[in-house]
Design a protein around this motif. Sequence first.
Motif, PDB file in Angstrom:
ATOM      1  N   ALA A 120       0.863  -1.188   0.000  1.00 47.46           N
ATOM      2  CA  ALA A 120       0.000   0.000   0.000  1.00 47.46           C
ATOM      3  C   ALA A 120       0.899   1.238   0.000  1.00 47.46           C
ATOM      4  N   PRO A 121       1.392   1.640  -1.163  1.00 40.39           N
ATOM      5  CA  PRO A 121       2.443   2.656  -1.260  1.00 40.39           C
ATOM      6  C   PRO A 121       2.182   3.985  -0.552  1.00 40.39           C
ATOM      7  N   THR A 122       0.990   4.529  -0.636  1.00 41.19           N
ATOM      8  CA  THR A 122       0.754   5.824  -0.005  1.00 41.19           C
ATOM      9  C   THR A 122       0.379   5.704   1.463  1.00 41.19           C
ATOM     10  N   ARG A 123       0.291   4.486   1.956  1.00 40.36           N
ATOM     11  CA  ARG A 123      -0.141   4.248   3.338  1.00 40.36           C
ATOM     12  C   ARG A 123       1.023   4.144   4.314  1.00 40.36           C
ATOM     13  N   VAL A 124       2.266   4.131   3.825  1.00 43.40           N
ATOM     14  CA  VAL A 124       3.450   4.057   4.674  1.00 43.40           C
ATOM     15  C   VAL A 124       4.292   5.289   4.373  1.00 43.40           C
ATOM     16  N   VAL A 125       4.432   6.164   5.380  1.00 50.73           N
ATOM     17  CA  VAL A 125       5.055   7.459   5.165  1.00 50.73           C
ATOM     18  C   VAL A 125       6.205   7.655   6.147  1.00 50.73           C
ATOM     19  N   PRO A 126       7.406   7.945   5.654  1.00 52.80           N
ATOM     20  CA  PRO A 126       8.521   8.221   6.561  1.00 52.80           C
ATOM     21  C   PRO A 126       8.412   9.631   7.140  1.00 52.80           C
ATOM     22  N   SER A 127       8.975   9.805   8.339  1.00 54.18           N
ATOM     23  CA  SER A 127       8.957  11.115   8.985  1.00 54.18           C
ATOM     24  C   SER A 127      10.101  11.215   9.986  1.00 54.18           C
ATOM     25  N   PRO A 128      10.655  12.407  10.145  1.00 51.71           N
ATOM     26  CA  PRO A 128      11.588  12.594  11.270  1.00 51.71           C
ATOM     27  C   PRO A 128      10.849  12.354  12.586  1.00 51.71           C
ATOM     28  N   ALA A 129      11.590  11.983  13.617  1.00 56.09           N
ATOM     29  CA  ALA A 129      10.995  11.615  14.909  1.00 56.09           C
ATOM     30  C   ALA A 129      10.795  12.841  15.800  1.00 56.09           C
ATOM     31  N   SER A 130       9.860  13.685  15.399  1.00 51.84           N
ATOM     32  CA  SER A 130       9.481  14.814  16.251  1.00 51.84           C
ATOM     33  C   SER A 130       7.986  15.067  16.070  1.00 51.84           C
ATOM     34  N   ALA A 131       7.372  15.604  17.104  1.00 56.64           N
ATOM     35  CA  ALA A 131       5.933  15.886  17.035  1.00 56.64           C
ATOM     36  C   ALA A 131       5.639  16.870  15.899  1.00 56.64           C
ATOM     37  N   GLY A 132       6.462  17.887  15.730  1.00 57.11           N
ATOM     38  CA  GLY A 132       6.246  18.865  14.669  1.00 57.11           C
ATOM     39  C   GLY A 132       6.322  18.245  13.287  1.00 57.11           C
ATOM     40  N   ALA A 133       7.305  17.377  13.081  1.00 54.97           N
ATOM     41  CA  ALA A 133       7.450  16.723  11.780  1.00 54.97           C
ATOM     42  C   ALA A 133       6.272  15.799  11.496  1.00 54.97           C
ATOM     43  N   VAL A 134       5.820  15.069  12.511  1.00 52.10           N
ATOM     44  CA  VAL A 134       4.689  14.165  12.304  1.00 52.10           C
ATOM     45  C   VAL A 134       3.410  14.968  12.051  1.00 52.10           C
TER      46      VAL A 134
END
Length: 173
Positions: A120-134
Amino acid sequence: MVVVAGERAAEVISGLDGLHNVRAITRGERTPAEMTDVVTRASATYVLHDADPLGEVGEAWTGFFDGTTPVGGVEVAVEAALGALRADRLVLPDYYVVLDPDGLTPTWRHWWLGVLAGAAPTRVVPSPASAGAVAETLRGLSAGRWWPADLEAWLRGLPRQVPDRVGLPGATA
Protein backbone atom coordinates in the motif's frame (compact mmCIF):
# COMPACT_ATOMS: atom_id res chain seq x y z
CA MET A 1 -6.23 5.65 12.22
CA VAL A 2 -2.48 6.20 12.10
CA VAL A 3 0.17 3.96 13.64
CA VAL A 4 3.31 5.87 14.55
CA ALA A 5 6.19 3.38 14.46
CA GLY A 6 9.71 3.73 15.74
CA GLU A 7 11.78 3.89 18.90
CA ARG A 8 10.46 7.31 19.89
CA ALA A 9 6.83 6.66 18.92
CA ALA A 10 5.34 7.06 22.42
CA GLU A 11 7.24 10.31 22.97
CA VAL A 12 6.21 11.74 19.59
CA ILE A 13 2.58 10.69 20.05
CA SER A 14 2.45 12.34 23.47
CA GLY A 15 3.66 15.56 21.88
CA LEU A 16 0.74 15.52 19.44
CA ASP A 17 -2.06 15.19 21.98
CA GLY A 18 -4.14 18.33 22.05
CA LEU A 19 -3.76 19.23 18.38
CA HIS A 20 -7.02 20.05 16.65
CA ASN A 21 -8.68 16.88 15.25
CA VAL A 22 -5.99 14.61 16.73
CA ARG A 23 -6.48 11.97 19.40
CA ALA A 24 -3.12 10.61 20.54
CA ILE A 25 -3.09 7.28 22.39
CA THR A 26 -0.11 5.28 23.59
CA ARG A 27 -0.40 1.57 24.21
CA GLY A 28 1.22 1.43 27.62
CA GLU A 29 0.14 -1.74 29.42
CA ARG A 30 -2.92 -2.41 27.24
CA THR A 31 -3.27 -5.70 25.38
CA PRO A 32 -3.63 -5.49 21.59
CA ALA A 33 -7.37 -6.23 21.88
CA GLU A 34 -7.83 -3.50 24.53
CA MET A 35 -5.89 -1.08 22.37
CA THR A 36 -8.05 -1.89 19.34
CA ASP A 37 -11.16 -1.20 21.42
CA VAL A 38 -9.82 2.16 22.64
CA VAL A 39 -8.66 3.21 19.17
CA THR A 40 -11.85 2.24 17.34
CA ARG A 41 -13.97 4.16 19.87
CA ALA A 42 -11.92 7.34 19.58
CA SER A 43 -13.43 10.14 17.57
CA ALA A 44 -11.13 12.52 15.77
CA THR A 45 -9.97 13.08 12.23
CA TYR A 46 -6.63 11.50 13.16
CA VAL A 47 -6.35 8.82 15.82
CA LEU A 48 -2.64 8.23 16.38
CA HIS A 49 -1.27 5.29 18.35
CA ASP A 50 1.78 3.09 18.72
CA ALA A 51 0.15 -0.37 18.77
CA ASP A 52 1.15 -1.84 15.43
CA PRO A 53 -1.32 -4.62 14.53
CA LEU A 54 1.36 -6.23 12.35
CA GLY A 55 4.15 -5.69 14.88
CA GLU A 56 4.66 -9.36 15.70
CA VAL A 57 4.61 -10.24 12.01
CA GLY A 58 7.25 -7.58 11.32
CA GLU A 59 9.41 -8.80 14.19
CA ALA A 60 9.16 -12.39 12.97
CA TRP A 61 9.88 -11.41 9.34
CA THR A 62 12.92 -9.29 10.19
CA GLY A 63 14.10 -11.88 12.71
CA PHE A 64 13.82 -14.65 10.13
CA PHE A 65 15.99 -12.80 7.62
CA ASP A 66 18.40 -11.61 10.32
CA GLY A 67 18.70 -15.18 11.62
CA THR A 68 17.28 -14.45 15.09
CA THR A 69 13.83 -16.06 14.71
CA PRO A 70 13.39 -19.80 14.24
CA VAL A 71 12.10 -21.25 11.00
CA GLY A 72 8.29 -21.16 11.05
CA GLY A 73 8.13 -18.05 13.25
CA VAL A 74 6.81 -15.88 10.44
CA GLU A 75 4.06 -18.35 9.63
CA VAL A 76 3.01 -18.56 13.30
CA ALA A 77 2.92 -14.75 13.59
CA VAL A 78 0.94 -14.46 10.34
CA GLU A 79 -1.68 -16.98 11.45
CA ALA A 80 -2.03 -15.25 14.83
CA ALA A 81 -2.47 -11.88 13.13
CA LEU A 82 -5.02 -13.28 10.67
CA GLY A 83 -7.02 -14.81 13.51
CA ALA A 84 -7.00 -11.52 15.43
CA LEU A 85 -7.95 -9.54 12.31
CA ARG A 86 -10.85 -11.91 11.57
CA ALA A 87 -12.06 -11.62 15.17
CA ASP A 88 -11.74 -7.80 15.08
CA ARG A 89 -9.18 -7.85 17.90
CA LEU A 90 -6.80 -6.09 15.50
CA VAL A 91 -7.53 -3.49 12.82
CA LEU A 92 -5.15 -2.42 10.06
CA PRO A 93 -4.40 1.29 10.17
CA ASP A 94 -5.15 3.79 7.46
CA TYR A 95 -1.50 4.88 7.59
CA TYR A 96 1.84 4.02 9.13
CA VAL A 97 4.14 6.95 9.93
CA VAL A 98 7.61 5.45 10.24
CA LEU A 99 9.95 7.54 12.37
CA ASP A 100 13.54 8.03 11.19
CA PRO A 101 13.68 5.11 8.72
CA ASP A 102 17.29 5.96 7.81
CA GLY A 103 18.28 5.00 11.35
CA LEU A 104 16.69 1.54 11.14
CA THR A 105 18.57 -1.66 10.48
CA PRO A 106 18.46 -2.64 6.79
CA THR A 107 15.99 -5.47 7.36
CA TRP A 108 13.58 -3.26 9.32
CA ARG A 109 13.85 -0.59 6.62
CA HIS A 110 12.92 -3.27 4.05
CA TRP A 111 9.95 -4.29 6.20
CA TRP A 112 8.54 -0.76 6.39
CA LEU A 113 9.53 0.72 3.06
CA GLY A 114 9.57 -2.49 1.01
CA VAL A 115 7.06 -5.03 2.28
CA LEU A 116 4.41 -2.71 3.76
CA ALA A 117 4.90 0.17 1.35
CA GLY A 118 4.88 -2.30 -1.55
CA ALA A 119 1.45 -3.50 -0.47
CA ALA A 120 0.00 0.00 0.00
CA PRO A 121 2.44 2.66 -1.26
CA THR A 122 0.75 5.82 0.00
CA ARG A 123 -0.14 4.25 3.34
CA VAL A 124 3.45 4.06 4.67
CA VAL A 125 5.06 7.46 5.17
CA PRO A 126 8.52 8.22 6.56
CA SER A 127 8.96 11.11 8.98
CA PRO A 128 11.59 12.59 11.27
CA ALA A 129 11.00 11.62 14.91
CA SER A 130 9.48 14.81 16.25
CA ALA A 131 5.93 15.89 17.04
CA GLY A 132 6.25 18.87 14.67
CA ALA A 133 7.45 16.72 11.78
CA VAL A 134 4.69 14.17 12.30
CA ALA A 135 2.07 16.95 12.51
CA GLU A 136 3.36 18.21 9.15
CA THR A 137 3.29 14.66 7.77
CA LEU A 138 -0.37 14.32 8.78
CA ARG A 139 -1.21 17.42 6.72
CA GLY A 140 0.27 15.78 3.63
CA LEU A 141 -1.33 12.33 3.84
CA SER A 142 -3.00 11.38 0.59
CA ALA A 143 -5.49 8.73 -0.39
CA GLY A 144 -4.27 5.69 -2.21
CA ARG A 145 -4.57 1.99 -2.63
CA TRP A 146 -5.78 0.21 0.51
CA TRP A 147 -4.14 -2.92 1.88
CA PRO A 148 -4.35 -5.94 -0.43
CA ALA A 149 -7.88 -7.22 -1.00
CA ASP A 150 -6.69 -10.78 -0.38
CA LEU A 151 -5.08 -10.06 2.97
CA GLU A 152 -4.64 -13.75 3.79
CA ALA A 153 -2.68 -14.48 0.61
CA TRP A 154 -0.56 -11.35 1.06
CA LEU A 155 0.32 -12.13 4.68
CA ARG A 156 0.92 -15.82 4.00
CA GLY A 157 3.25 -14.83 1.14
CA LEU A 158 5.49 -12.74 3.41
CA PRO A 159 8.04 -15.53 4.06
CA ARG A 160 8.80 -15.40 0.33
CA GLN A 161 9.34 -11.62 0.34
CA VAL A 162 13.11 -11.26 0.51
CA PRO A 163 14.85 -8.08 1.74
CA ASP A 164 16.63 -6.17 -1.04
CA ARG A 165 14.24 -7.74 -3.54
CA VAL A 166 10.84 -6.73 -2.16
CA GLY A 167 8.77 -5.08 -4.88
CA LEU A 168 10.95 -6.19 -7.77
CA PRO A 169 9.41 -8.36 -10.53
CA GLY A 170 9.95 -12.04 -9.75
CA ALA A 171 11.31 -11.14 -6.30
CA THR A 172 9.84 -13.98 -4.27
CA ALA A 173 12.12 -16.69 -2.89
